[in-house]
Motif scaffolding. Structure first.
Motif, mmCIF file in Angstrom:
data_model
loop_
_atom_site.group_PDB
_atom_site.id
_atom_site.type_symbol
_atom_site.label_atom_id
_atom_site.label_comp_id
_atom_site.label_asym_id
_atom_site.label_seq_id
_atom_site.Cartn_x
_atom_site.Cartn_y
_atom_site.Cartn_z
ATOM 1 N N CYS A 169 46.558 -25.148 88.189
ATOM 2 C CA CYS A 169 45.185 -24.659 88.220
ATOM 3 C C CYS A 169 45.189 -23.150 88.456
ATOM 4 O O CYS A 169 46.237 -22.513 88.510
ATOM 5 C CB CYS A 169 44.404 -25.354 89.331
ATOM 6 S SG CYS A 169 45.117 -25.053 90.968
ATOM 7 N N THR A 170 44.004 -22.591 88.600
ATOM 8 C CA THR A 170 43.864 -21.164 88.892
ATOM 9 C C THR A 170 43.634 -20.923 90.380
ATOM 10 O O THR A 170 43.516 -19.763 90.791
ATOM 11 C CB THR A 170 42.700 -20.559 88.084
ATOM 12 O OG1 THR A 170 41.505 -21.295 88.361
ATOM 13 C CG2 THR A 170 42.991 -20.615 86.593
ATOM 14 N N GLU A 171 43.549 -21.974 91.190
ATOM 15 C CA GLU A 171 43.500 -21.799 92.644
ATOM 16 C C GLU A 171 44.898 -21.429 93.133
ATOM 17 O O GLU A 171 45.888 -22.016 92.693
ATOM 18 C CB GLU A 171 43.078 -23.079 93.335
ATOM 19 C CG GLU A 171 41.646 -23.314 93.640
ATOM 20 C CD GLU A 171 40.871 -22.202 94.286
ATOM 21 O OE1 GLU A 171 41.317 -21.649 95.313
ATOM 22 O OE2 GLU A 171 39.803 -21.881 93.786
ATOM 23 N N THR A 172 44.988 -20.492 94.041
ATOM 24 C CA THR A 172 46.287 -20.092 94.560
ATOM 25 C C THR A 172 46.581 -20.827 95.863
ATOM 26 O O THR A 172 45.852 -20.667 96.844
ATOM 27 C CB THR A 172 46.338 -18.576 94.822
ATOM 28 O OG1 THR A 172 46.090 -17.884 93.599
ATOM 29 C CG2 THR A 172 47.698 -18.169 95.357
ATOM 30 N N THR A 224 48.134 -15.796 88.734
ATOM 31 C CA THR A 224 46.775 -16.283 88.976
ATOM 32 C C THR A 224 46.543 -17.663 88.370
ATOM 33 O O THR A 224 45.500 -18.263 88.602
ATOM 34 C CB THR A 224 45.741 -15.306 88.398
ATOM 35 O OG1 THR A 224 45.979 -15.134 86.992
ATOM 36 C CG2 THR A 224 45.837 -13.951 89.092
ATOM 37 N N GLU A 225 47.492 -18.148 87.587
ATOM 38 C CA GLU A 225 47.395 -19.487 87.018
ATOM 39 C C GLU A 225 48.741 -20.174 87.147
ATOM 40 O O GLU A 225 49.762 -19.647 86.700
ATOM 41 C CB GLU A 225 46.984 -19.442 85.550
ATOM 42 C CG GLU A 225 46.855 -20.810 84.920
ATOM 43 C CD GLU A 225 46.364 -20.755 83.485
ATOM 44 O OE1 GLU A 225 46.262 -21.823 82.857
ATOM 45 O OE2 GLU A 225 46.100 -19.642 83.002
ATOM 46 N N GLU A 265 51.120 -23.124 86.124
ATOM 47 C CA GLU A 265 51.194 -23.895 84.892
ATOM 48 C C GLU A 265 51.950 -25.211 85.058
ATOM 49 O O GLU A 265 52.904 -25.305 85.845
ATOM 50 C CB GLU A 265 51.881 -23.066 83.807
ATOM 51 C CG GLU A 265 51.178 -21.766 83.476
ATOM 52 C CD GLU A 265 51.935 -20.970 82.440
ATOM 53 O OE1 GLU A 265 52.201 -21.524 81.356
ATOM 54 O OE2 GLU A 265 52.267 -19.806 82.703
#
Length: 368
Positions: A281-284, A314-315, A317
């Motif tokens: 996701c794009t959540e870190t 930032t993403e 994968e």
């Protein structure tokens, strides 16, 4: 072999070997489709593997189930070459010979493959699968995998000889799939402390590693995340952080150990390699480290993760291994680096650089 960013090792190479003969055939206006599936390249690994995955290692596939469908989700059956029995669609070992699908309804336009869900799963159960929970996707040897693709026509044709001797001329179709899990993987082998020229501490004892800020669920097919488990504490509230660290909870996202690092021995491995799966996701995610600096309690938490070239990630994968390394370096040691100057009650943050390593990828080629 073409590599793609997704995770998986399942190479179902479906090679239709057009065994066309010269005898009289019976053309059909709405002709049945014929399939020969060569599974000789399916990687089904039964041996044990270590927790650390190397680039080039095959992702483990314990079993594969193949469904033939149309775009509306209707399932179609297939027969063996003479039409006398149903074709095999589940595999838990690499067949010695080609597995053939014959007499497939011409309305079939798609192939679906799932892995590590067992032999008894039906297509209806596959369509009704509940969202995956991240706590149940921590074993790299048992990740749920799937892919589906639309069939495309080829110029080849195949002769199916029925048990009654009738020969049917069937068109050959093809599709390309790559079985895919929904996780990215964080790997940690140990810790590395860069001490100042005049070391600030004689001894740093690291006792816990934990992760916060991750999605708890995702759907198998779409990969839609839900139920964000946000960081439960304000990282500047020391009392709250220590309370959370000391609550004794046993969970997939935290590990406790006892590692002592000194200026004389500044690199130490954890008792065993550690790995944590997160839904991509794009959540870190936030990594939290508990330690004692010369006996005084302290903790560090990550501000972000960076590639070795300094680019912020930032993403996160699917199928990527995020292995810890020192900033600006490309190493395979997997250690979390920090300076002794990072241990500051007013700024307990880290910027971690990770080496991004692709899991092994083998393509899936059904040909119809």
């Amino acid at each position: 072999m073409r590599l793609i960013k997704l995770m998986l090792a399942a190479s179902v190479a479906v090679c239709a070997l057009a065994s066309c003969n010269k005898q009289e055939t019976t053309p059909q206006a709405n002709r049945l489709k014929s399939v020969e599936v060569s599974l000789e390249n399916v990687i089904i690994t039964k041996g044990l593997a270590g927790d650390k995955i190397k680039a080039g290692d095959a992702v483990q596939v314990n079993d594969i189930k193949i469904f033939l469908t149309d775009a509306a989700g209707n399932e179609y059956e297939a027969k063996v070459s003479d039409g006398s029995a149903a074709a095999q669609s589940y595999f838990n070992a690499v067949p010695e010979e080609t597995v053939a699908f014959h007499y497939v309804d011409p309305n079939c336009t798609k192939v679906v493959a799932v892995a590590n869900l067992g032999k008894d799963i039906t297509y209806a159960e596959y369509k009704a699968l509940a969202p995956l929970q991240i706590a149940n996707q921590q074993d790299a040897k048992a990740l749920v995998l799937y892919d589906e693709a639309t069939l495309t026509s080829t110029s080849e044709e195949h002769n199916d000889v029925n048990v009654d001797g009738t020969t049917y001329l069937a068109p050959v179709y093809e599709a390309e799939l790559t079985l895919t899990p929904r996780v990215s993987r964080f790997e940690v082998d140990g810790f590395s402390v860069k001490f100042s020229e005049e070391p600030l501490y004689n001894e740093i004892k690291i006792t816990q590693l934990a992760f916060m800020n991750y999605y708890d669920k995702t759907t198998v097919v779409e990969g839609t995340e839900s139920d964000l488990t946000a960081a439960p504490v304000d990282f500047l509230d020391q009392a709250a952080v220590y309370t959370w660290l000391d609550n004794g909870e046993t969970a997939w996202y935290r590990d406790s150990f006892d590692i002592t690092i000194t200026p004389e021995e500044s690199v130490k491995d954890t008792p065993e390699p550690l790995a944590y799966h997160m839904f991509s996701c794009t959540e870190t995610p936030v990594m939290l480290i508990k330690l004692l600096a010369d006996g005084q309690p302290a903790y560090l938490y990550t501000k972000g993760f960076y590639k070795t070239d300094g680019t912020e990630i930032t993403e996160f994968e699917e199928g990527k291994i995020y292995r810890m390394s020192a900033k600006g370096e490309v190493e395979d040691d997997g250690n979390i680096p920090f300076d002794d100057t990072d241990i500051d009650p007013m700024d307990r943050c880290l910027e971690i650089t990770v080496e991004v390593v692709d899991w092994a990828v083998e393509l899936v080629y059904p040909e119809f």
